[in-house]
Each structure stands twice: as structure tokens, then as C-alpha cells.
Write an enzyme that holds these catalytic residues in place. Structure first.
Site, PDB file in Angstrom:
ATOM      1  N   ASP A 277       0.591  -1.142   0.163  1.00 23.63           N
ATOM      2  CA  ASP A 277       0.029   0.058   0.202  1.00 23.63           C
ATOM      3  C   ASP A 277       1.047   0.973  -0.199  1.00 23.63           C
ATOM      4  OD1 ASP A 277      -2.828  -0.972  -0.117  1.00 23.63           O
ATOM      5  OD2 ASP A 277      -3.007  -0.725   1.595  1.00 23.63           O
ATOM      6  N   CYS A 278       1.891   0.644  -0.428  1.00 24.53           N
ATOM      7  CA  CYS A 278       3.518   2.688  -0.282  1.00 24.53           C
ATOM      8  C   CYS A 278       3.618   2.504  -1.682  1.00 24.53           C
ATOM      9  CB  CYS A 278       4.068   1.987   1.063  1.00 24.53           C
ATOM     10  SG  CYS A 278       3.938   2.501   2.131  1.00 24.53           S
ATOM     11  N   ILE A 279       4.125   2.275  -2.649  1.00 28.50           N
ATOM     12  CA  ILE A 279       4.792   1.815  -3.294  1.00 28.50           C
ATOM     13  C   ILE A 279       4.075   2.501  -5.112  1.00 28.50           C
ATOM     14  CG2 ILE A 279       6.740   1.380  -5.805  1.00 28.50           C
ATOM     15  CD1 ILE A 279       8.298  -0.567  -2.900  1.00 28.50           C
TER      16      ILE A 279
END
Length: 447
Positions: A277-279
Site C-alpha cells: 500500500d505504499c510504492i
């Protein structure tokens, strides 16, 4: 010097004495590690989550995240300083509320802050003077000030005087034993000096280093820049993989060679796509906000397109590789190794392996999967149709598959046994080389 503020002074003292009651909203891969780290630092902590079953498991001391120490949750609960609840009324008891909710993308790949809005509205109903509210979730620059603050101020309390508000982006790396919640420096930002002092004071008790920035927008932007940097460089690595492969050059060997330069180069590696759920998410938030303010980020946009389309490109290349072996897609049987988005975690968020599975099946291939972290596939946002599928065992039947595709390089897999039995290994993670496993050249493809 700041004028005296009773709420500020009281909360500052409570934090310094580690008596401030902290509540984390959300008990997932960010909220739960953070809650436990704060409890382990000596603060009383309550974790809030709307998932009643998860709350019950946590209160029973179950190890709900596999890479935690076996008794970490049980010891925190037994010690009396930590507990979980699904009762929103408990938010009123907290002196500090940390918002750790998901911020995914919409089907149109734009920011979805519905969870933040709902959390803000619930907190606003319980908000009392003297509380500190900190948003940890990934958002676009300006969201704390422009979106969350108005929600919290609807009842008449004012941020910076009646209550305190700031942003501190999570920097979790699930499964990373080297860098933990406590050892990763923590950015803290706020739009008024009292809030900033309180946030810095809180996190200085919990992590090795709290790093101040002078606004919530700067802290929000820093999180997006960190992950956008990674997204762009992974896209470059995947482009290099294809181009160098066409030249007959091993991209992995090239990157390792380039990484010996002690300055000016940082290694990034190719793979089947990006996950978590970041990059995948941060660049979308940053580019969306840039467009909103009349700017553009074409490099970021192109990198996103490259990474998001990688699983489908890979599926097509796998089918082409099978065709060279006179195996038609509709007759092909593949075994996909790994469903998680990264090694050694039970996390499928934005997993490229799921997208690869879907892409292969859309091309007519029959696909089984093996993943020790997923005996059964859960319901996911983007691949709901896969829910309920079960992992196959790794046994002598490996040789019956036309190919084994390594999509996630979990540590506990017997790669030597797979290399010995498989007709063809398609390695997207360089897993065999990293494990020093030799295999006949005609049985190995690095894609």
C-alpha cells in the site's frame, strides 16, 4: 516563547511521564506494530478497529501478524498496558489518537480517502479539549489541513489551542527484521508549534529519532516522495530487464556490478510488478495532487504505467515462452509460486502475483498456486473472484506442470527441489541464483 496553554501543558506533562493514554485507530500492518511499540515504551494503549473478529483475536493474544515475535501480542495484553476494542466511545478516553487506516486507490487509480474521512468523523463525535490527533495514513499534501482539520473542528473546537493536530507518516516495512517501528526515524509535522512539540515529544519516547518538519504538508509530501523515488527506479529496473535481456545480458549481474560503485548509484531490482500500500499508491497521490494544483509529473506517470502493466506484460511473455516449447496457452498448466506482494509476509495488498494470475488465466492458461502464507486466498479489493482458492502442496507433482513461475521468493520454499523436478522454471525474482542453485540453462528463464 509560547503563551501558557493549560491543555498543552497538561498533555505535555502526561507524555513526558508516559501517562498519556494513546489510541491507534486501525490495527493492520501499520496500526498494530505502532500500538505495540508505544505500549512497550511504557504508555497505556488501546487499539481501535471496526473488525470485531480481529479485535477478539488480538485480545486473546493471537499472533495475527506472522513476522511478529511469537508472544509479542500475548505479552502486551497480559501486561495490562495494551488492549483492543471495536467500541468508538473509547476514543473519548484517549489523550492521543493516531489514525492508521487504509488509503487505497479508487478503480480509476485516484486517491480514496474514505477511511480517513470516516475515522475523522468518528473522532469528531468523541473529540474533547486537550486531545492530540495524528494522521499516519498516506494522503496527498495538504489533506490534514484541508480535509481532516475541518471535520474535527465542526463541533467548535479549534486545532492548535483546544486540541492538537499533526501528521507523522508511517514508514513500516513488513517483515523487515533490520528496520523496525522503533529503529526507523519518524517524521513529525504540524501547522502550529504546540502540536508539533507534542508530536515530537510523543514519538521521541517511542522511536530512536523524531525528525521535525514545519508543516503537515511537508511531512505528507515527504512520504510520497520516498515511495515515488522507489517506484520510478523500479520501473527503470524493469525496463533494463527487458532491454538487456534482448541483448543477451543478465540484468541482475549488471545491477550487482553497478552497485559496487560507492557513490552515485543505488541498486533497485526488477520483478513481476510492485505491491503493497505504499510504492503503488504514493505516486498516484502525488501526481493527482500535482494535477489539482495545475502541475504535471510525466516521469512519475510513465513509471506508474510501466510498473502497473508489468504483470500483464509478463503474462504475455510467459505464454510466448511456452509457445516456443510448442505448448498452447489453453493446454498449458502452470504453478505460480507466491501470492504475497513480497517475501515472507501474509499480505496481498496490490500484489503483482494476483495480477499475474489473472493475466495468465485471461490468456487461457490453467494456473495453480503455492504460498505457505496463504493456504486459502482471502477476499481482496482488486481480485475478489480468487477468494477461496486453495494452495497446492509442493510434491512430486511439480514435474506435471509445464512451468513453475516464481512470483514471490519466500524463504521457506525448497527451490533446489523445485529446480530438480520442474520442466521449466520462470524466475522473476532471481531466487535460484540468490540461493546458489544451479539449473540447466534450457530449464531456466529469467523474465
Amino acid at each position: 516563547m509560547l503563551a501558557t496553554n493549560t491543555h498543552y501543558q497538561s498533555l505535555s506533562t502526561a507524555i513526558a511521564n508516559r501517562e498519556a493514554h494513546v489510541c491507534t485507530v486501525g490495527l493492520g500492518y501499520v496500526g498494530l506494530p505502532l500500538a505495540l511499540s508505544i505500549a512497550e515504551a511504557g504508555f497505556p494503549v488501546t487499539g481501535f478497529d471496526v473488525n470485531v473478529a480481529r479485535v477478539s483475536r488480538i485480545n486473546a493474544g493471537e499472533r495475527v501478524i506472522s513476522y511478529f515475535a511469537e508472544n509479542r501480542i500475548a505479552e502486551a495484553v497480559a501486561g495490562g498496558g495494551f488492549g483492543a476494542t471495536s467500541d468508538p466511545a473509547r476514543l473519548a478516553e484517549a489523550d492521543v489518537i493516531l489514525i492508521c487506516v487504509p488509503t487505497p486507490l479508487t478503480p480509476e487509480r485516484t486517491p480514496d480517502l474514505a477511511y480517513v474521512i470516516r475515522a475523522g468523523e468518528e473522532i469528531a463525535r468523541q473529540l474533547r479539549p486537550g486531545q492530540l490527533i495524528v494522521l499516519e495514513s498516506t494522503v496527498w499534501p495538504g489533506a490534514t489541513r484541508e480535509l481532516l482539520r475541518p471535520i474535527l473542528e465542526r463541533g467548535g473546537l479549534v486545532a492548535g489551542s483546544d486540541f492538537f493536530l499533526g501528521f507523522s507518516p508511517e514508514r513500516e516495512d513488513p517483515g523487515n527484521a533490520q528496520f523496525t517501528t522503533r529503529s526507523i526515524p519518524k517524521l513529525v509535522g504540524a501547522d502550529d508549534p504546540r502540536s508539533l512539540d507534542l508530536i515530537e515529544s510523543l514519538y521521541s519516547c517511542v522511536v530512536t529519532r523524531a525528525v521535525r518538519v514545519e508543516s503537515t504538508a511537508a511531512a505528507e509530501a515527504a512520504k510520497l516522495v520516498e515511495n515515488t523515488f522507489r517506484n520510478v527506479n523500479i520501473a527503470l529496473a524493469n525496463e533494463l530487464k527487458v532491454a538487456l535481456g534482448a541483448m543477451g545480458v543478465d540484468v541482475w549481474e549488471v545491477i550487482e556490478a553497478a552497485a559496487t560503485k560507492p557513490f552515485g548509484f543505488m541498486p533497485f531490482y526488477p520483478g513481476p510488478g510492485i505491491g503493497g500500500d505504499c510504492i503503488p499508491v504514493s505516486p498516484a497521490y502525488l501526481a493527482w495532487r500535482a494535477t489539482e494544483v495545475g502541475s504535471d509529473m510525466p516521469i512519475v506517470r510513465l513509471a506508474r504505467e510501466t510498473n502497473e502493466s508489468e504483470p500483464l506484460r509478463l503474462a504475455a511473455r510467459i505464454v510466448d515462452a511456452l509457445a516456443e516449447r510448442v505448448v498452447a496457452p489453453e493446454q498449458a498448466r502452470l504453478l505460480l509460486l507466491g501470492i504475497a506482494y513480497k517475501k515472507d509476509v501474509e499480505d496481498t495488498r496490490e500484489s503483482p502475483a494476483l495480477a499475474l494470475l489473472g493475466g495468465l488465466e485471461a490468456l487461457g492458461v490453467t494456473v495453480d498456486y503455492h504460498d505457505p502464507f496463504f493456504p486459502e486466498l482471502p477476499m481482496t479489493r482488486d481480485h475478489a473472484a480468487f477468494a477461496g482458492r486453495r494452495s497446492v502442496t509442493l510434491d512430486a507433482g511439480i514435474g506435471e506442470y509445464d512451468a513453475v513461475v516464481i512470483a514471490t521468493d519466500h524463504s521457506g520454499v525448497d527451490y533446489a527441489g523445485i529446480a530438480a523436478q520442474a520442466r521449466l522454471v520462470i524466475d522473476t525474482r532471481n531466487a535460484l541464483a540468490k540461493a546458489d542453485i544451479l539449473i540447466d540453462g534450457d530449464k531456466l528463464l529469467k523474465l
